[in-house]
Design a protein around this motif. Structure first.
Motif, PDB file in Angstrom:
ATOM      1  N   LEU A 387     -11.133 -10.413 -11.494  1.00 33.13           N
ATOM      2  CA  LEU A 387     -10.010 -11.272 -11.122  1.00 33.13           C
ATOM      3  C   LEU A 387      -8.639 -10.729 -11.521  1.00 33.13           C
ATOM      4  O   LEU A 387      -7.652 -10.983 -10.820  1.00 33.13           O
ATOM      5  CB  LEU A 387     -10.200 -12.662 -11.737  1.00 33.13           C
ATOM      6  CG  LEU A 387     -11.411 -13.461 -11.243  1.00 33.13           C
ATOM      7  CD1 LEU A 387     -11.491 -14.808 -11.944  1.00 33.13           C
ATOM      8  CD2 LEU A 387     -11.336 -13.660  -9.736  1.00 33.13           C
ATOM      9  N   VAL A 390      -6.930  -8.586  -8.949  1.00 29.04           N
ATOM     10  CA  VAL A 390      -6.640  -9.317  -7.711  1.00 29.04           C
ATOM     11  C   VAL A 390      -5.585 -10.399  -7.930  1.00 29.04           C
ATOM     12  O   VAL A 390      -4.593 -10.472  -7.200  1.00 29.04           O
ATOM     13  CB  VAL A 390      -7.929  -9.952  -7.142  1.00 29.04           C
ATOM     14  CG1 VAL A 390      -7.615 -10.735  -5.863  1.00 29.04           C
ATOM     15  CG2 VAL A 390      -8.973  -8.884  -6.860  1.00 29.04           C
ATOM     16  N   TRP A 391      -5.778 -11.241  -8.939  1.00 23.92           N
ATOM     17  CA  TRP A 391      -4.900 -12.383  -9.190  1.00 23.92           C
ATOM     18  C   TRP A 391      -3.981 -12.196 -10.389  1.00 23.92           C
ATOM     19  O   TRP A 391      -3.190 -13.080 -10.713  1.00 23.92           O
ATOM     20  CB  TRP A 391      -5.721 -13.653  -9.406  1.00 23.92           C
ATOM     21  CG  TRP A 391      -6.433 -14.133  -8.172  1.00 23.92           C
ATOM     22  CD1 TRP A 391      -6.266 -13.678  -6.895  1.00 23.92           C
ATOM     23  CD2 TRP A 391      -7.422 -15.158  -8.114  1.00 23.92           C
ATOM     24  NE1 TRP A 391      -7.090 -14.357  -6.045  1.00 23.92           N
ATOM     25  CE2 TRP A 391      -7.817 -15.274  -6.758  1.00 23.92           C
ATOM     26  CE3 TRP A 391      -8.026 -15.981  -9.052  1.00 23.92           C
ATOM     27  CZ2 TRP A 391      -8.776 -16.184  -6.340  1.00 23.92           C
ATOM     28  CZ3 TRP A 391      -8.980 -16.894  -8.634  1.00 23.92           C
ATOM     29  CH2 TRP A 391      -9.351 -16.994  -7.292  1.00 23.92           C
ATOM     30  N   GLY A 395      -5.651 -14.856 -12.771  1.00 19.49           N
ATOM     31  CA  GLY A 395      -7.081 -14.603 -12.778  1.00 19.49           C
ATOM     32  C   GLY A 395      -7.651 -14.608 -14.182  1.00 19.49           C
ATOM     33  O   GLY A 395      -8.747 -15.146 -14.429  1.00 19.49           O
TER      34      GLY A 395
END
Length: 487
Positions: A387, A390-391, A395
């Motif tokens: 995560l 990506v975030w 994340g």
């Protein structure tokens, strides 16, 4: 029945200590944020995360293991208390010195592997930070086992006041992040020596002597500690690797934003930490003397009290997070707002965990707790690896909330198995807590857009607190007798 007055007295002193920790910690955070800025603050928190992992690996659960056997022997066989202390302290010194040596000699290698320049000197100074933090933690745990919560709480006050003085002084002299780490180290060192002096003069010298070495006891402590070591290692993964991975993937400034949110969440857990620290040895005493019913009664009351405080607090923090960051820490830290809002839920999970986890150790469920902690730690690591790229920091916050929720709610189930605390009254209390929270949140939500500075921010916060107090009294969640006992 276990005396409620003992719980309240211990809670009073520990709450005062944790209150000092909240105030001191927030002042230190504001000062560091203002003096260092996002990048240097991020580098500091990055190194502190590495040192926190080293600390958790250095104590390996020996303080908890020693405290558990001390509490048990004080009730059943006082002649064994000295031996339990000597054995557990010996184990701790061995593990701590090993970790400190690896950290000091391997600081250059760590700098290269992590890809972060200018942290070798910070890690070398941090070796002393790890050593004295572990020793201080051990003394606090042993004092807790003796029921000397006021003395253990005094160690917290000394640490926090010393933190404020040393860190502010050294950073103001231009020493930057290395001055901050040196300040933390000096504070832990001072607190340890004062706590050790009190323990030796007030408790250890009066213990009955038993010169014989019991190899079976040494083996039992080590065997019991195995589960605690697994929990400690899992804690190291779950609590700090998110920060380390953010630094690796995203850089120090993102660490600063994330760590700011996480530290606010961690400071907010102080009342629950105080109550959990006070109650933990009493579960063993209550179950040994009066069975699971009394232990369940103690835990049920603690759980409801924690929910009364933390459910409204979490909602309030979500609502005022943006103006708090803007007017207290500075506009350059506004990217931390989404993280603070997400990690507010972490505060609730951690508060439940603090009144549950330590008690399970004293009730002999450390092995079960270690298993679920290991699962949640591995899950946390996997989620962070997927995560964060990506975030980003969102994340990492999401991964932390999910895994902490799984771990702490499972601990509640274990406590139910041990004490059978679950009653219809808990559900009824929770419904009233939710009602008070909604009534409090509505006007705060309306007022937040009108906040224009520190004064109006404080005013809105006080309005929310006033509504919570009135609602809690109206629904009998808080009574005058409760207030009198705590005061």
């Amino acid at each position: 029945m276990t005396s409620i007055s003992r719980v309240v007295k211990g809670f009073q002193t520990e709450l005062v200590a944790k209150g000092a920790a909240i105030v001191s910690g927030l002042i230190v955070m504001v000062l560091l944020a203002r003096l260092l800025g996002p990048n240097k603050l991020g580098q500091l928190f990055y190194v502190l995360s590495i040192l926190s992992i080293a600390h958790l690996l250095s104590n390996l659960g020996f303080p908890q293991s020693g405290a558990r056997y001390v509490a048990e022997f004080l009730e059943e066989n006082p002649s064994k208390v000295r031996l339990a202390i000597r054995v557990s302290l010996g184990y701790l010194l061995l593990s701590s010195l090993l970790v400190v040596l690896v950290l000091f000699l391997g600081s250059g290698v760590l700098e290269s592997v992590l890809g972060e320049s200018n942290i070798q000197k910070l890690l070398m100074v941090g070796a002393a930070y790890v050593f004295f933090r572990s020793l201080r933690y051990y003394i606090r745990r042993i004092l807790q086992a003796f029921g000397a919560v006021p003395w253990a709480s005094a160690m917290v006050v000394v640490t926090e006041v010393a933190n404020l003085i040393f860190i502010f002084g050294l950073v103001s002299l231009g020493l930057g992040a290395i001055g901050a780490i040196a300040g933390y180290t000096l504070a832990y060192c001072l607190s340890f020596f004062l706590g050790a002096a009190v323990f030796y003069t007030q408790f250890y010298r009066s213990l009955p002597t038993d010169s014989s070495f019991d190899i079976n006891l040494a083996g039992e402590i080590l065997k019991y500690n195995f589960s605690l070591a697994l929990t400690s290692g899992a804690n190291a993964i779950e609590k700090e690797t998110d920060t380390v991975l953010i630094g690796f993937f995203l850089g120090p400034s993102m660490v600063g934003f994330y760590a700011l949110g996480k530290r606010i969440a961690n400071r907010a857990r102080a009342p629950a930490e105080a109550l959990g620290f006070t109650l933990a040895p009493m579960y063993t005493e209550a179950k040994l003397s009066e069975g699971s019913t009394e232990a369940g009664h103690i835990y049920r009351q603690a759980l409801v009290n924690i929910l009364v405080l933390y459910v409204p607090a979490v909602v309030g923090l979500v609502l005022v997070a943006r103006p708090v960051v803007k007017y207290i820490f500075g506009s350059e830290f506004l990217p931390a707002v989404p993280v603070i809002r997400l990690l507010a839920l972490l505060t609730l999970f951690q508060s439940i965990g603090y009144i549950t986890g330590n008690g399970l150790d004293y009730l002999g469920r450390a092995k079960d707790r270690a298993k679920i902690k290991g699962v949640s730690a591995v899950l946390n690591l996997i989620l962070n690896l997927f995560l964060i790229p990506v975030w980003g920091i969102i994340g990492a916050a999401f991964a932390t909330i999910v895994t902490n929720g799984i771990y702490n709610l499972t601990n509640v189930y274990f406590m139910h198995q041990e004490t059978d605390f679950w009653r219809h009254g808990v559900i009824w209390a929770c419904s009233k807590i939710l009602l008070v929270t909604v009534v409090m949140a509505a006007p705060v939500y309306v007022l937040v857009p009108h906040i224009r500075g520190v004064f109006s921010l404080v005013l809105v916060i006080f309005i929310g607190i006033a509504i919570w107090i009135v609602g809690s009294f109206a629904l009998s969640l808080i009574t005058i007798s409760d207030i009198r006992r705590v005061i």
